[in-house]
Design a protein around this motif. Sequence first.
Motif, PDB file in Angstrom:
ATOM      1  N   GLY A  85     -21.230  -3.304  28.306  1.00 52.44           N
ATOM      2  CA  GLY A  85     -20.522  -4.652  27.343  1.00 52.44           C
ATOM      3  C   GLY A  85     -21.177  -5.178  26.643  1.00 52.44           C
ATOM      4  N   VAL A  86     -22.942  -4.696  26.337  1.00 51.49           N
ATOM      5  CA  VAL A  86     -24.445  -5.136  26.346  1.00 51.49           C
ATOM      6  C   VAL A  86     -24.375  -4.315  25.159  1.00 51.49           C
ATOM      7  CG1 VAL A  86     -24.823  -6.264  28.217  1.00 51.49           C
ATOM      8  CG2 VAL A  86     -26.003  -4.669  27.203  1.00 51.49           C
ATOM      9  N   GLU A  87     -23.580  -4.046  24.413  1.00 51.82           N
ATOM     10  CA  GLU A  87     -24.092  -3.055  23.182  1.00 51.82           C
ATOM     11  C   GLU A  87     -23.658  -3.592  22.119  1.00 51.82           C
ATOM     12  OE1 GLU A  87     -22.210  -1.902  25.961  1.00 51.82           O
ATOM     13  OE2 GLU A  87     -22.819   0.246  26.420  1.00 51.82           O
ATOM     14  N   ARG A  88     -24.286  -4.229  20.999  1.00 53.74           N
ATOM     15  CA  ARG A  88     -23.663  -4.172  19.593  1.00 53.74           C
ATOM     16  C   ARG A  88     -24.011  -3.423  18.876  1.00 53.74           C
ATOM     17  NH1 ARG A  88     -29.516  -6.390  20.830  1.00 53.74           N
ATOM     18  NH2 ARG A  88     -29.938  -4.734  19.090  1.00 53.74           N
ATOM     19  N   PRO A  89     -23.141  -4.285  16.870  1.00 57.72           N
ATOM     20  CA  PRO A  89     -23.490  -3.082  15.876  1.00 57.72           C
ATOM     21  C   PRO A  89     -24.587  -2.352  16.036  1.00 57.72           C
ATOM     22  CG  PRO A  89     -21.932  -5.172  15.793  1.00 57.72           C
ATOM     23  CD  PRO A  89     -23.000  -5.208  17.332  1.00 57.72           C
ATOM     24  N   GLU A  90     -25.668  -2.840  15.882  1.00 55.11           N
ATOM     25  CA  GLU A  90     -27.105  -2.571  16.135  1.00 55.11           C
ATOM     26  C   GLU A  90     -27.180  -1.204  16.849  1.00 55.11           C
ATOM     27  OE1 GLU A  90     -26.895  -5.805  16.537  1.00 55.11           O
ATOM     28  OE2 GLU A  90     -27.091  -6.572  14.996  1.00 55.11           O
ATOM     29  N   ASP A  91     -26.587  -1.500  17.842  1.00 49.27           N
ATOM     30  CA  ASP A  91     -27.282  -0.155  18.321  1.00 49.27           C
ATOM     31  C   ASP A  91     -26.121   0.574  18.257  1.00 49.27           C
ATOM     32  OD1 ASP A  91     -28.499  -1.751  19.940  1.00 49.27           O
ATOM     33  OD2 ASP A  91     -27.318  -2.726  21.677  1.00 49.27           O
ATOM     34  N   LEU A  92     -25.203   0.206  17.745  1.00 53.17           N
ATOM     35  CA  LEU A  92     -24.062   1.794  17.129  1.00 53.17           C
ATOM     36  C   LEU A  92     -24.429   2.431  16.359  1.00 53.17           C
ATOM     37  CD1 LEU A  92     -20.512   1.515  17.057  1.00 53.17           C
ATOM     38  CD2 LEU A  92     -21.667   2.388  15.169  1.00 53.17           C
ATOM     39  N   ALA A 119     -14.382   1.608  23.229  1.00 49.16           N
ATOM     40  CA  ALA A 119     -14.806   0.908  24.736  1.00 49.16           C
ATOM     41  C   ALA A 119     -14.345   1.362  25.299  1.00 49.16           C
ATOM     42  CB  ALA A 119     -15.298  -0.458  23.319  1.00 49.16           C
ATOM     43  N   TYR A 120     -14.540   0.247  26.887  1.00 51.69           N
ATOM     44  CA  TYR A 120     -13.860   0.254  27.945  1.00 51.69           C
ATOM     45  C   TYR A 120     -13.193  -1.051  28.452  1.00 51.69           C
ATOM     46  CZ  TYR A 120     -15.000   4.948  28.771  1.00 51.69           C
ATOM     47  OH  TYR A 120     -15.055   6.750  28.943  1.00 51.69           O
ATOM     48  N   ASP A 121     -11.709  -1.117  28.432  1.00 46.26           N
ATOM     49  CA  ASP A 121     -12.170  -3.074  28.215  1.00 46.26           C
ATOM     50  C   ASP A 121      -9.996  -3.073  28.959  1.00 46.26           C
ATOM     51  OD1 ASP A 121     -11.451  -5.708  27.696  1.00 46.26           O
ATOM     52  OD2 ASP A 121      -9.627  -4.879  26.146  1.00 46.26           O
ATOM     53  N   GLY A 122     -10.287  -3.360  29.947  1.00 44.93           N
ATOM     54  CA  GLY A 122      -9.427  -3.691  31.513  1.00 44.93           C
ATOM     55  C   GLY A 122      -9.093  -1.997  31.783  1.00 44.93           C
ATOM     56  N   GLY A 123     -10.054  -1.646  31.792  1.00 50.16           N
ATOM     57  CA  GLY A 123      -9.510   0.022  32.182  1.00 50.16           C
ATOM     58  C   GLY A 123      -8.441   0.651  31.015  1.00 50.16           C
ATOM     59  N   ARG A 124      -9.013   0.421  30.280  1.00 49.30           N
ATOM     60  CA  ARG A 124      -8.774   1.539  29.618  1.00 49.30           C
ATOM     61  C   ARG A 124      -9.204   1.691  28.188  1.00 49.30           C
ATOM     62  NH1 ARG A 124      -7.163  -0.800  24.301  1.00 49.30           N
ATOM     63  NH2 ARG A 124      -6.378  -3.116  24.309  1.00 49.30           N
ATOM     64  N   TRP A 163     -13.897   2.204  10.991  1.00 52.96           N
ATOM     65  CA  TRP A 163     -13.496   0.912  11.736  1.00 52.96           C
ATOM     66  C   TRP A 163     -11.915   1.010  11.963  1.00 52.96           C
ATOM     67  CZ3 TRP A 163     -17.409  -1.157  15.144  1.00 52.96           C
ATOM     68  CH2 TRP A 163     -18.675  -0.325  14.073  1.00 52.96           C
ATOM     69  N   THR A 164     -11.793   1.048  13.938  1.00 50.82           N
ATOM     70  CA  THR A 164     -10.520   0.914  14.045  1.00 50.82           C
ATOM     71  C   THR A 164      -9.887  -0.292  14.218  1.00 50.82           C
ATOM     72  OG1 THR A 164     -11.192   1.248  16.803  1.00 50.82           O
ATOM     73  CG2 THR A 164     -10.304   2.620  15.452  1.00 50.82           C
ATOM     74  N   ALA A 165      -8.835  -1.020  14.577  1.00 50.22           N
ATOM     75  CA  ALA A 165      -8.566  -2.432  14.475  1.00 50.22           C
ATOM     76  C   ALA A 165      -9.168  -2.797  15.772  1.00 50.22           C
ATOM     77  CB  ALA A 165      -6.666  -3.146  14.507  1.00 50.22           C
ATOM     78  N   THR A 166      -8.797  -2.624  16.614  1.00 48.53           N
ATOM     79  CA  THR A 166     -10.236  -3.206  17.690  1.00 48.53           C
ATOM     80  C   THR A 166     -11.832  -3.184  17.502  1.00 48.53           C
ATOM     81  OG1 THR A 166      -8.862  -1.418  19.336  1.00 48.53           O
ATOM     82  CG2 THR A 166     -10.510  -2.144  20.734  1.00 48.53           C
ATOM     83  N   GLY A 167     -12.066  -1.912  17.000  1.00 43.97           N
ATOM     84  CA  GLY A 167     -13.739  -2.277  16.293  1.00 43.97           C
ATOM     85  C   GLY A 167     -13.808  -3.529  15.450  1.00 43.97           C
ATOM     86  N   ARG A 168     -12.411  -3.205  14.844  1.00 47.63           N
ATOM     87  CA  ARG A 168     -12.551  -4.869  14.193  1.00 47.63           C
ATOM     88  C   ARG A 168     -13.230  -5.949  14.636  1.00 47.63           C
ATOM     89  NH1 ARG A 168     -10.001  -1.539  10.328  1.00 47.63           N
ATOM     90  NH2 ARG A 168      -8.188  -2.668  10.980  1.00 47.63           N
TER      91      ARG A 168
END
Length: 176
Positions: A85-92, A119-124, A163-168
């Motif tokens: 959860g601490v990853e940033r776009p620069e890391d990507l 990314a994992y968000d709420g178990g998905r 980028w996907t919608a979640t990614g945006r």
Amino acid sequence: MRHWWSGIALLALGVCVIVLLSLVQPAASPQAGSAADRLFVPIPSDRLVDEGLVDLLDPLPLVFGLDRVRWEPGILNVDLSAKTGVERPEDLLGDAYELCRASFERVTNVRQLLVRFYAYDGGRTAMLASADLRAADWAELGGGLQGDGTHDATELLKNRMVWTATGREWLANFAF
């Protein structure tokens, strides 16, 4: 009785020879290591094969975690995930850059690199972005720096990233 004395003398001579030989140090070359040292040294290869995936990807300083790696002749598929959860776009972009360098500069038979970021968000699991990178595009860059000190590769990676919608939505949380 003479048999005993000759046997004892032979035994004493053998012990003396063994002790003297143990005191003499063998002349070993400084480059020669033990067999165990040579056993675990990775074999450098300029071609990627199934057995060499770990040697290629393990030393990379990736921020995103490796989820899955698949090798098909000429095509390397890598799935990375943001788990802390601490990853940033620069890391990507940095991880994509490191994968490109490893795939296109360290080995010669990777023509295409497919990278997916999750990314994992709420178990998905949700896909953030994907990139389809080609060795020919990387070769055109030559790994050089632009005049302002940034890598040409950063612009290539930004242009190749889909980028996907979640990614945006994830990206909107950062000043990118």
